[in-house]
Design a protein around this motif. Structure first.
Motif, PDB file in Angstrom:
ATOM      1  N   ILE A   7      -2.523  14.072  -7.938  1.00 44.41           N
ATOM      2  CA  ILE A   7      -2.593  12.648  -8.297  1.00 44.41           C
ATOM      3  C   ILE A   7      -3.425  12.573  -9.574  1.00 44.41           C
ATOM      4  O   ILE A   7      -4.529  13.089  -9.635  1.00 44.41           O
ATOM      5  N   GLU A   8      -2.884  11.914 -10.582  1.00 39.91           N
ATOM      6  CA  GLU A   8      -3.600  11.761 -11.846  1.00 39.91           C
ATOM      7  C   GLU A   8      -3.903  10.291 -12.084  1.00 39.91           C
ATOM      8  O   GLU A   8      -3.041   9.442 -11.882  1.00 39.91           O
ATOM      9  N   SER A   9      -5.121   9.994 -12.522  1.00 39.53           N
ATOM     10  CA  SER A   9      -5.458   8.605 -12.832  1.00 39.53           C
ATOM     11  C   SER A   9      -5.224   8.325 -14.307  1.00 39.53           C
ATOM     12  O   SER A   9      -5.421   9.189 -15.160  1.00 39.53           O
ATOM     13  N   ARG A  10      -4.771   7.125 -14.577  1.00 35.16           N
ATOM     14  CA  ARG A  10      -4.498   6.655 -15.932  1.00 35.16           C
ATOM     15  C   ARG A  10      -5.083   5.245 -16.066  1.00 35.16           C
ATOM     16  O   ARG A  10      -5.244   4.560 -15.066  1.00 35.16           O
ATOM     17  N   PRO A  11      -5.360   4.794 -17.288  1.00 37.29           N
ATOM     18  CA  PRO A  11      -5.873   3.435 -17.443  1.00 37.29           C
ATOM     19  C   PRO A  11      -4.846   2.417 -16.960  1.00 37.29           C
ATOM     20  O   PRO A  11      -3.640   2.602 -17.142  1.00 37.29           O
TER      21      PRO A  11
ATOM     22  N   ALA B 161      -4.206   3.289 -12.780  1.00 37.73           N
ATOM     23  CA  ALA B 161      -2.848   3.526 -12.290  1.00 37.73           C
ATOM     24  C   ALA B 161      -2.836   4.987 -11.848  1.00 37.73           C
ATOM     25  O   ALA B 161      -3.544   5.819 -12.420  1.00 37.73           O
ATOM     26  N   TYR B 162      -2.061   5.295 -10.826  1.00 37.30           N
ATOM     27  CA  TYR B 162      -1.997   6.668 -10.343  1.00 37.30           C
ATOM     28  C   TYR B 162      -0.614   7.241 -10.571  1.00 37.30           C
ATOM     29  O   TYR B 162       0.384   6.698 -10.108  1.00 37.30           O
ATOM     30  N   TRP B 163      -0.572   8.332 -11.312  1.00 40.40           N
ATOM     31  CA  TRP B 163       0.664   9.078 -11.590  1.00 40.40           C
ATOM     32  C   TRP B 163       0.781  10.151 -10.521  1.00 40.40           C
ATOM     33  O   TRP B 163      -0.152  10.924 -10.292  1.00 40.40           O
ATOM     34  N   LEU B 164       1.921  10.173  -9.846  1.00 42.94           N
ATOM     35  CA  LEU B 164       2.213  11.160  -8.802  1.00 42.94           C
ATOM     36  C   LEU B 164       3.294  12.085  -9.339  1.00 42.94           C
ATOM     37  O   LEU B 164       4.495  11.840  -9.149  1.00 42.94           O
ATOM     38  N   PRO B 165       2.930  13.141 -10.056  1.00 40.46           N
ATOM     39  CA  PRO B 165       3.922  13.978 -10.736  1.00 40.46           C
ATOM     40  C   PRO B 165       4.974  14.566  -9.813  1.00 40.46           C
ATOM     41  O   PRO B 165       6.146  14.647 -10.188  1.00 40.46           O
ATOM     42  N   ALA B 166       4.615  14.982  -8.615  1.00 41.29           N
ATOM     43  CA  ALA B 166       5.593  15.583  -7.704  1.00 41.29           C
ATOM     44  C   ALA B 166       6.672  14.582  -7.292  1.00 41.29           C
ATOM     45  O   ALA B 166       7.783  14.975  -6.948  1.00 41.29           O
ATOM     46  N   HIS B 167       6.344  13.301  -7.358  1.00 40.08           N
ATOM     47  CA  HIS B 167       7.287  12.253  -6.952  1.00 40.08           C
ATOM     48  C   HIS B 167       7.858  11.493  -8.147  1.00 40.08           C
ATOM     49  O   HIS B 167       8.683  10.596  -7.974  1.00 40.08           O
ATOM     50  N   ARG B 168       7.360  11.820  -9.341  1.00 42.35           N
ATOM     51  CA  ARG B 168       7.761  11.112 -10.559  1.00 42.35           C
ATOM     52  C   ARG B 168       7.601   9.615 -10.375  1.00 42.35           C
ATOM     53  O   ARG B 168       8.494   8.827 -10.657  1.00 42.35           O
TER      54      ARG B 168
ATOM     55  N   SER C 281       0.849  -1.190   0.000  1.00 42.11           N
ATOM     56  CA  SER C 281       0.000   0.000   0.000  1.00 42.11           C
ATOM     57  C   SER C 281       0.882   1.236   0.000  1.00 42.11           C
ATOM     58  O   SER C 281       2.071   1.158   0.305  1.00 42.11           O
ATOM     59  N   TYR C 282       0.257   2.382  -0.319  1.00 42.92           N
ATOM     60  CA  TYR C 282       0.991   3.644  -0.397  1.00 42.92           C
ATOM     61  C   TYR C 282       0.222   4.753   0.296  1.00 42.92           C
ATOM     62  O   TYR C 282      -1.009   4.726   0.352  1.00 42.92           O
ATOM     63  N   ALA C 283       0.946   5.741   0.787  1.00 46.08           N
ATOM     64  CA  ALA C 283       0.368   6.964   1.351  1.00 46.08           C
ATOM     65  C   ALA C 283       1.077   8.135   0.692  1.00 46.08           C
ATOM     66  O   ALA C 283       2.315   8.161   0.625  1.00 46.08           O
ATOM     67  N   VAL C 284       0.293   9.079   0.189  1.00 46.99           N
ATOM     68  CA  VAL C 284       0.872  10.253  -0.467  1.00 46.99           C
ATOM     69  C   VAL C 284       0.215  11.505   0.093  1.00 46.99           C
ATOM     70  O   VAL C 284      -0.994  11.546   0.301  1.00 46.99           O
ATOM     71  N   ASP C 285       1.032  12.490   0.385  1.00 46.79           N
ATOM     72  CA  ASP C 285       0.545  13.774   0.893  1.00 46.79           C
ATOM     73  C   ASP C 285       0.343  14.718  -0.280  1.00 46.79           C
ATOM     74  O   ASP C 285       1.293  15.022  -1.006  1.00 46.79           O
TER      75      ASP C 285
END
Length: 129
Positions: free
Chosen positions: A81-85, A93-100, A31-35
């Motif tokens: 947080i951006e969602s992608r197929p 899938a979740y793209w976390l741009p600030a964390h690349r 699992s993941y946690a993102v601020d």
């Protein structure tokens, strides 16, 4: 144990609450946690989870410990947080741009790789989590 991958991005593992030996995968899930935007979003949380404000699921069957945490499940991700197929029709899938970083659900289950259509187009390759 919760591991900090980067400031504002953490991961941990735990035993899937519904796991049984008949499954093709082991009992331990990640699992993941993102601020983001002043809140902590837990992605596919399994207990014991860190404190959070809301939950995102990569697939509906990743509720895992969500109900016992009593947190709202977001239909759309917050800013940052951006969602992608994903690989499966129901998967995101979740793209976390600030964390690349990209958080995948079951995108690599049974040796099948996730599609890369959701790549960012950025010249630096993202980190797959």
């Amino acid at each position: 144990m919760i591991e900090q991958l980067q400031p504002g991005l953490r991961t941990w593992t735990g035993e899937h609450p519904e796991w049984n030996p008949e499954f093709t995968w082991g009992p331990e899930v990640r699992s993941y946690a993102v601020d983001v935007e002043g809140m902590t979003v837990l992605i596919d949380p399994v207990a014991p989870a860190p404190p959070g404000d809301a939950v995102l699921l990569t697939v509906p069957w990743h509720r895992r410990s969500t109900d016992e945490l009593g947190l709202p499940v977001l239909d759309t991700p917050p800013g940052g947080i951006e969602s992608r197929p994903g690989f499966f029709a129901e998967e995101l899938a979740y793209w976390l741009p600030a964390h690349r970083a990209i958080v995948l659900g079951d995108g690599f289950m049974d040796g099948k790789a996730a599609p890369l259509e959701w790549a960012t187009g950025d010249s630096e390759a993202p980190v797959r989590l």
